[in-house]
Design a protein around this motif. Structure first.
Motif, PDB file in Angstrom:
ATOM      1  N   UNK A 173       0.745  -1.181   0.299  1.00 49.83           N
ATOM      2  CA  UNK A 173       0.137   0.087   0.057  1.00 49.83           C
ATOM      3  C   UNK A 173       0.919   1.420   0.042  1.00 49.83           C
ATOM      4  N   UNK A 174       2.153   1.177   0.380  1.00 46.45           N
ATOM      5  CA  UNK A 174       3.109   2.259   0.344  1.00 46.45           C
ATOM      6  C   UNK A 174       4.119   1.991  -0.692  1.00 46.45           C
ATOM      7  N   UNK A 175       3.969   1.257  -1.785  1.00 45.27           N
ATOM      8  CA  UNK A 175       4.998   1.189  -2.883  1.00 45.27           C
ATOM      9  C   UNK A 175       5.805  -0.078  -2.607  1.00 45.27           C
ATOM     10  N   UNK A 176       5.695  -0.732  -1.441  1.00 47.05           N
ATOM     11  CA  UNK A 176       6.564  -2.108  -1.404  1.00 47.05           C
ATOM     12  C   UNK A 176       6.172  -3.257  -2.390  1.00 47.05           C
ATOM     13  N   UNK A 177       7.040  -4.494  -2.002  1.00 43.94           N
ATOM     14  CA  UNK A 177       6.640  -5.654  -2.735  1.00 43.94           C
ATOM     15  C   UNK A 177       6.373  -6.790  -2.034  1.00 43.94           C
ATOM     16  N   UNK A 237      12.846  -7.094  -0.757  1.00 47.60           N
ATOM     17  CA  UNK A 237      13.552  -5.890  -0.698  1.00 47.60           C
ATOM     18  C   UNK A 237      12.742  -4.940  -1.585  1.00 47.60           C
ATOM     19  N   UNK A 238      13.241  -3.771  -1.642  1.00 49.64           N
ATOM     20  CA  UNK A 238      13.016  -2.609  -2.410  1.00 49.64           C
ATOM     21  C   UNK A 238      11.994  -1.682  -1.754  1.00 49.64           C
ATOM     22  N   UNK A 239      11.892  -1.711  -0.543  1.00 51.73           N
ATOM     23  CA  UNK A 239      11.038  -0.801   0.322  1.00 51.73           C
ATOM     24  C   UNK A 239      12.149  -0.373   1.561  1.00 51.73           C
ATOM     25  N   UNK A 240      12.032   0.755   1.878  1.00 54.55           N
ATOM     26  CA  UNK A 240      12.818   1.139   3.266  1.00 54.55           C
ATOM     27  C   UNK A 240      12.728   0.465   4.338  1.00 54.55           C
ATOM     28  N   UNK A 248      14.717  -9.360   8.527  1.00 56.62           N
ATOM     29  CA  UNK A 248      15.406  -9.623   7.351  1.00 56.62           C
ATOM     30  C   UNK A 248      14.308 -10.075   6.257  1.00 56.62           C
ATOM     31  N   UNK A 249      14.594  -9.926   4.947  1.00 62.53           N
ATOM     32  CA  UNK A 249      13.709 -10.283   4.038  1.00 62.53           C
ATOM     33  C   UNK A 249      13.745 -11.888   3.922  1.00 62.53           C
TER      34      UNK A 249
END
Length: 623
Positions: free
Chosen positions: A487-491, A518-521, A609-610
């Motif tokens: 919803x905030x642009x993550x994956x 990964x890909x979102x702060x 972690x991812x």
């Protein structure tokens, strides 16, 4: 249920992402001017027999005359117009309206700020769409109940980097992007100055890292800001990045770091004539020093705090052990910078846990005196120095021709900085501000929906068939839903489902699973439950003592977040999982600063972690 973190490294803004996504040269001597009046004498005032701190000097037993919202005479003999409001300043001190040089302003922030004598704030990341309106407002001399605001608008940051986690789509500078073009876009939007972010999260975590721009990109962005006649200020949390930014020509740093500064850093700041906004208030929160909570207990400040301000001042970043070295090192760094002659500006980073707009400036002033500034120097750091460094030409001082943003207090804050808190009157544009006591009006923040008598929120024994897609019902409230950073642009991905077989042989449980990608702060995924009948509406949990649940899982550590009131940052506790069912009991009072009478939701989430995660919940109770 304590949050254990590696020494000196603290959790930061991951929770904010979830919250937001779900719910944004001094004039001297006596000069006289011919008093001219407009049609509204309400912004005319004569303050007599008063001690004045004009931004650098103390003037004893003098007078200040304001006409049409501007200062026209200090200590002179200009005749005051008939009918002008006269104020006896005997035993009191008049100082310029305070300037918070680092804030994040939304909602009621500017009203809260003005109530505590902060007449201007410098927003260090915010909605660029409001920049034209902000400029018009601060050029006006009209009556207002809000502080004026300058803003950086969008920051120069990497995709998925710090500044991208607040639930709205923001521009970001790709690793192959053009910093000059990026900065030109911010200038075209109307940014008053350019904020650049060098932040990889290494100051806050041994293992977690987030994307950040390179030092070379920062240098290009700084040069572009200067070419566009804008200041370039840089967010850092490590000395290495602070040194690089200053050597690259940054005008200032908007934080000091909580690790010891070396002589080379101090020398570079002095040589480059850079300024530093230490934001000791928020570093005190990271250190778990309780500086914000101390302000709640101050009798001069407490009556003027809203419920939301009280909650925010008591809140922390997580629930870890104290890290006193973080604040101690930051204070030592400020002491060294100040001794070297580097300009220090007062800023709070208000909008973060442990801070509140307006009131935290008085805490920041005291922290600056702990760092070696005299009371007068601390006041200058909150008035004339930010006005000079950010070119706020008509404020920050008490001098003829400047706007009458003024604060009158009992006592003498130039000898005892805590006297800044004993506010008698605040003037904005020459108008006396109508200060009200929010505590007496708590009805403005009513308690939420009452809970039913039952304590079992969810036992998951009933089949979820027929419920809204993706939702799992609860015994009361709006039920459970999945929540992820998408919803905030993550994956990240996630799902919830009711499964057969629960704790102690019960009929069912709630399975929560997914993958942190990964890909979102600050990635997240998990389940959220709403104790009110409508999602994100307020529920009153103040009569309950504990949140209790049973859980089994994959051995990861998970975050339990309580969303409350108007706070963007939830209160947080952590819980562990094992392959066996375990009962977890969390006293509700352990959620830092939480307003239990106004709870919006509870989230059970995985973060970094991812990788894949899975846990199962059962027998969730609010006792």
């Amino acid at each position: 249920m304590s949050l254990s973190t590696p020494s000196r490294r603290l959790p930061f803004a991951a929770a904010t992402a979830i919250a937001v996504a779900i719910a944004a040269s001094l004039s001297g001597g006596s000069q006289a001017a011919s008093p001219m009046r407009d049609n509204d004498p309400a912004n005319d005032v004569l303050i007599d027999n008063v001690r004045v701190f004009d931004g650098s000097r103390v003037l004893s037993n003098t007078r200040v005359l304001v006409i049409d919202g501007r200062i026209v005479d200090i200590g002179g003999k200009a005749a005051a117009p008939a009918g002008v409001t006269r104020v006896d300043g005997s035993g009191k001190t008049l100082y310029p309206g305070l300037i918070d040089a680092h804030a994040h302003s939304w909602g009621e922030a500017r009203t809260d700020a003005l109530r505590f004598g902060v007449t201007a704030e410098l927003d260090m990341l915010g909605d660029w769409n409001r920049l034209p309106d902000l400029k018009r407002e601060r050029e006006s001399l009209a009556r207002t109940q809000q502080a004026d605001l300058w803003s950086a608008g969008a920051a120069v940051t990497a995709p998925g980097g710090h500044g991208t986690q607040y639930g709205m789509k923001v521009p970001a500078l790709d690793k192959d992007g053009d910093p000059a073009a990026f900065v030109a876009g911010r200038i075209a939007e109307g940014s008053d100055y350019i904020k650049i972010i060098l932040e990889d999260f290494s100051a806050h975590s041994e293992t977690r890292r987030i994307p950040t721009i390179t030092h070379a990109q920062a240098k290009e962005a700084i040069d572009a800001a200067h070419a566009g006649k804008r200041l370039a200020v840089v967010h850092v949390s490590r000395m290495r990045d602070g040194t690089a930014a200053i050597e690259a020509g940054a005008d200032g740093l908007v934080h000091i770091f909580g690790e010891p500064a070396d002589a080379a850093f101090v020398a570079a700041a002095k040589r480059r004539k850079a300024f530093v906004i230490p934001t000791l208030s928020v570093l005190g929160t990271m250190a778990q020093a309780g500086e914000g909570a101390k302000l709640v207990d101050d009798g001069k400040l407490s009556p003027w705090l809203t419920k939301e301000q009280r909650d925010s001042l008591k809140a922390t970043f997580g629930a870890g052990d104290p890290h006193p070295a973080v604040l101690a090192d930051a204070i030592a760094n400020v002491r060294a910078l100040h001794a070297a002659g580097v300009d220090v500006l007062a800023g709070t980073d208000a909008g973060n846990p442990g801070t509140a707009h307006g009131v935290s400036m008085h805490g920041e002033l005291e922290l600056l005196t702990r760092a070696g500034l005299s009371p007068s120097e601390a006041l200058a750091a909150a008035t004339s120095v930010p006005a000079r460094r950010f070119d706020l030409a008509d404020r920050g001082r008490i001098a003829p021709g400047l706007r009458a943003d003024l604060v009158l207090v009992e006592g003498d804050p130039t000898t005892d900085i805590r006297a800044s808190r004993a506010i008698v009157t605040v003037w904005k544009n020459g108008y006396a501000v109508e200060r009200t006591r929010p505590v007496a009006g708590e009805a403005a923040s009513p308690a939420g929906e009452a809970l039913p008598a039952q304590t079992v929120l969810s036992d998951f024994d009933a089949d979820a068939a027929g419920n809204a897609p993706g939702m799992v019902p609860a015994n009361f409230g709006a039920g459970w839903m999945p929540t992820t950073d998408r919803m905030a642009g993550g994956a990240s991905t996630g799902q919830i489902r009711r499964i057969a077989g629960g704790a102690n042989g019960s009929a069912g449980a709630l399975e929560v699973s997914g993958e942190i990608k990964p890909g979102f702060a600050f990635p997240w995924s998990g389940a959220m439950v709403f104790p009110s009948k409508v999602p994100m509406q307020l529920a009153d949990l103040s009569s309950r003592k504990d949140l209790v649940f049973r859980v089994r899982g994959d051995g990861r550590r998970y975050a339990l977040m309580l969303f409350h009131g108007n706070q963007q940052m939830p209160s947080m506790q952590m819980f562990e999982t094992t392959a066996d069912w375990t009962e977890v009991r969390v006293p509700l009072k352990n959620f830092p600063g939480a307003d239990l009478s106004r709870v919006r939701g509870l989230a059970f989430t995985a973060g970094n972690p991812v990788g894949a995660f899975a846990f199962v919940l059962d027998d969730v109770r609010i006792e």
